[in-house]
Write an enzyme that holds these catalytic residues in place. Sequence first.
Site, PDB file in Angstrom:
ATOM      1  N   CYS A 171      -6.858   3.793  -1.934  1.00 54.04           N
ATOM      2  CA  CYS A 171      -6.956   2.349  -1.676  1.00 54.04           C
ATOM      3  C   CYS A 171      -8.106   1.636  -2.365  1.00 54.04           C
ATOM      4  CB  CYS A 171      -7.070   2.082  -0.171  1.00 54.04           C
ATOM      5  SG  CYS A 171      -5.549   2.464   0.693  1.00 54.04           S
ATOM      6  N   LYS A 222      -4.355  -7.218   3.968  1.00 50.55           N
ATOM      7  CA  LYS A 222      -5.262  -6.173   3.494  1.00 50.55           C
ATOM      8  C   LYS A 222      -5.793  -6.470   2.096  1.00 50.55           C
ATOM      9  CE  LYS A 222      -5.615  -1.195   3.064  1.00 50.55           C
ATOM     10  NZ  LYS A 222      -5.076   0.109   3.447  1.00 50.55           N
ATOM     11  N   ASP A 277       0.847  -1.191   0.000  1.00 53.50           N
ATOM     12  CA  ASP A 277       0.000   0.000   0.000  1.00 53.50           C
ATOM     13  C   ASP A 277       0.887   1.248   0.000  1.00 53.50           C
ATOM     14  OD1 ASP A 277      -1.742   2.120   0.731  1.00 53.50           O
ATOM     15  OD2 ASP A 277      -3.063   0.714   1.779  1.00 53.50           O
ATOM     16  N   ASP A 318      -1.178  -0.456  -4.563  1.00 57.42           N
ATOM     17  CA  ASP A 318      -2.438   0.161  -4.992  1.00 57.42           C
ATOM     18  C   ASP A 318      -2.237   1.568  -5.553  1.00 57.42           C
ATOM     19  OD1 ASP A 318      -1.744   1.141  -2.496  1.00 57.42           O
ATOM     20  OD2 ASP A 318      -3.734   0.898  -1.603  1.00 57.42           O
ATOM     21  N   HIS A 319      -1.187   2.253  -5.092  1.00 57.34           N
ATOM     22  CA  HIS A 319      -0.863   3.617  -5.543  1.00 57.34           C
ATOM     23  C   HIS A 319       0.472   3.966  -4.921  1.00 57.34           C
ATOM     24  CE1 HIS A 319      -2.064   4.597  -1.500  1.00 57.34           C
ATOM     25  NE2 HIS A 319      -3.234   4.020  -1.727  1.00 57.34           N
ATOM     26  N   HIS A 351      -1.769  24.991  -8.832  1.00 54.34           N
ATOM     27  CA  HIS A 351      -3.069  24.712  -9.448  1.00 54.34           C
ATOM     28  C   HIS A 351      -4.116  24.727  -8.330  1.00 54.34           C
ATOM     29  CE1 HIS A 351      -6.312  22.411 -11.303  1.00 54.34           C
ATOM     30  NE2 HIS A 351      -5.782  22.762 -12.468  1.00 54.34           N
TER      31      HIS A 351
END
Length: 542
Positions: free
Chosen positions: A91, A139, A51, A324-325, A262
């Site tokens: 997630c 997880k 994760d 996941d990222h 931004h």
Amino acid sequence: MRGGGPLGPAGLALLPLALPLMAAAAWASARPWPAAPRGQPRPSVVLVACDSLDGRLTFYPGNQTVDLPFVNFMKRYGTVFLNAYTNSPICCPSRAAMWSGLFTHLTESWNNFKGLDPDYVTWMDLMEKHGYHTRKYGKVDYTSGHHSVSNRVEAWTRDVDFLLRQEGRPMVNLTGDRKHVRVMEADWQNTDKAVNWIKEEAINLAQPFVLYLGLNLPHPYPSPYAGENFGSSTFLTSPYWLEKVTYEAIKIPKWSSLSEMHPVDYYSSYTKNCTGEFTKEDVRNIRAFYYAMCAETDAMLGEIISALRDTGLLKKTIVIFTADHGELAMEHRQFYKMSMYEGSSHVPLLVMGPGVKEQQQVPNVVSLVDIYPTMLDIARIPIPQNLSGYSLIPLLRGKAENEVSSKGPRPSWVLSEFHGCNVNSSTYMLRTGKWKYITYSDGRSVLPQLFDLSDDPDELTNVAVKFPVIVHSLDKILRSIVNYPKVSSSVQRYNKEQFMSWKQSLGQNYSDVIANLRWHQDWLKEPKKYENAIEKWLGKTK
Ligand SMILES: *[C@@H]1O[C@H](CO)[C@@H](O)[C@H](O)[C@H]1NC(C)=O
Ligand SMILES: *[C@@H]1O[C@H](CO)[C@@H](O)[C@H](O)[C@H]1NC(C)=O
Ligand SMILES: *[C@@H]1O[C@H](CO)[C@@H](O)[C@H](O)[C@H]1NC(C)=O
Ligand SMILES: *[C@@H]1O[C@H](CO)[C@@H](O)[C@H](O)[C@H]1NC(C)=O
Ligand SMILES: *[C@@H]1O[C@H](CO)[C@@H](O)[C@H](O)[C@H]1NC(C)=O
Ligand SMILES: *[C@@H]1O[C@H](CO)[C@@H](O)[C@H](O)[C@H]1NC(C)=O
């Protein structure tokens, strides 16, 4: 020394014996699908998904900052993807994409509360149906209802015209001494369970298996000092892991001034409590601790690889490592993910095992929705036409140029979207070639971004205005994949509906409950003002 490096130099030297030359000869000639020549047993698969691991740490130059011996091991005996992306940088939506093989606008997993329908047939369900023994540890997090109430209310109210800090300021915490290896206890326990299962069960199976291990690391830890409703903004490690980090190689990211950011990035940075002062030392430490946490993650991967090697299963097993990222670790004045910047959206993806080319670096853009068809391909299960991804097997075999799947050629773009908390607009990212195009909401009301990653890998110069023709053509591709203005407005509608029914369920307790969510420090200064902002938002017809 648990987790320290059971496959040290001696282990590495042994491995070529364990993985004989079967790869080159038998596999290269197999045409077309399946992944393994018919008649030969189907390989087992182990997927280790952690994760928040920034994918750029798995290859040069990001890999100069921290020693990841088992990632390197997988590179030596397998393939590393240099441009792998999450389909949604948070997630639950990301995992929903990985387990369903569908883009986020198709799963409608909009945030950490709204995941995949629990009855959805995942690749693991299909593999089980087709004779694989299946096992999950740790997880998983792709179905609905998890995570805190704060987390979901923050997502629902992102269109409200207010700005509240929702997280503890990112900080570091050094624990234990130079011998302290098992910092993230829960992950180690799950790793032990998976290792025991390999050694005691997998070894006796007559059929192939698929094992999934989900790790929490290197996700930052909760910050309990912030009270009952706290976020996870503590980067925690021990001296043992910190020693694996090369401080001199740590890059201090450049930041735009607050006024030049931004507007959506400003909202992210503010809600993540990152707009205050940070010294270079603060930033360097956060990054160092994060990298140390990545080293601990790598050691867990190592335990799994070692168990497979010790049992003789490694030569029959395809090992996949991903996340996941990523984690911004103070790039762009943010921690966590939720952003399309590389630190957040770029994931690690390494694969090794029978049929997978060794020492291969694949430059093609790929994404987590590709896992589903890849799993089916490995298990020789027909791949449904309606998945969002493409099997990675041709790339893994090193046959990218002349192989085309039954679904047609792999596209030259990947799509990522974000609809959750800490970002006050639905976000869509198309990555193709050197370009990263990011557009928001209805495509008109928020400034789009375009980055030339070959020229500007740190994504500091938005060249959207400079290259209108590129923006136009990328936007056209994007709209051919997803009618994004329509998706954005359905998320806005969903957010309001969910919020209203939550509010109703609280009755007279509403004011008290909403004031005491993760944003309580700011909210309690002017509760009436924030409640009014919510009423105004609810009153708007659109
Ligand atoms: C970093 O990655 C490159 C390319 O994959 C590799 O050649 C190099 O050995 C790696 N360096 C470290 C320190 O892991
Ligand atoms: C935000 O950070 C400040 C320190 O910079 C801290 O005092 C405060 O508690 C944090 N806010 C939240 C909501 O955690
Ligand atoms: C640092 O981590 C230790 C071990 O998890 C914990 O007991 C302690 O409360 C943490 N300190 C802070 C300031 O968060
Ligand atoms: C997002 O928040 C920022 C900061 O408050 C604001 O300037 C911007 O207009 C907001 N954008 C949208 C689309 O609401
Ligand atoms: C995809 O196709 C399969 C049949 O091949 C069907 O069972 C499934 O419901 C379809 N999924 C979607 C999301 O359309
Ligand atoms: C409001 O809070 C009180 C005290 O915690 C609780 O007994 C009551 O059930 C709550 N009401 C609603 C509608 O949730």
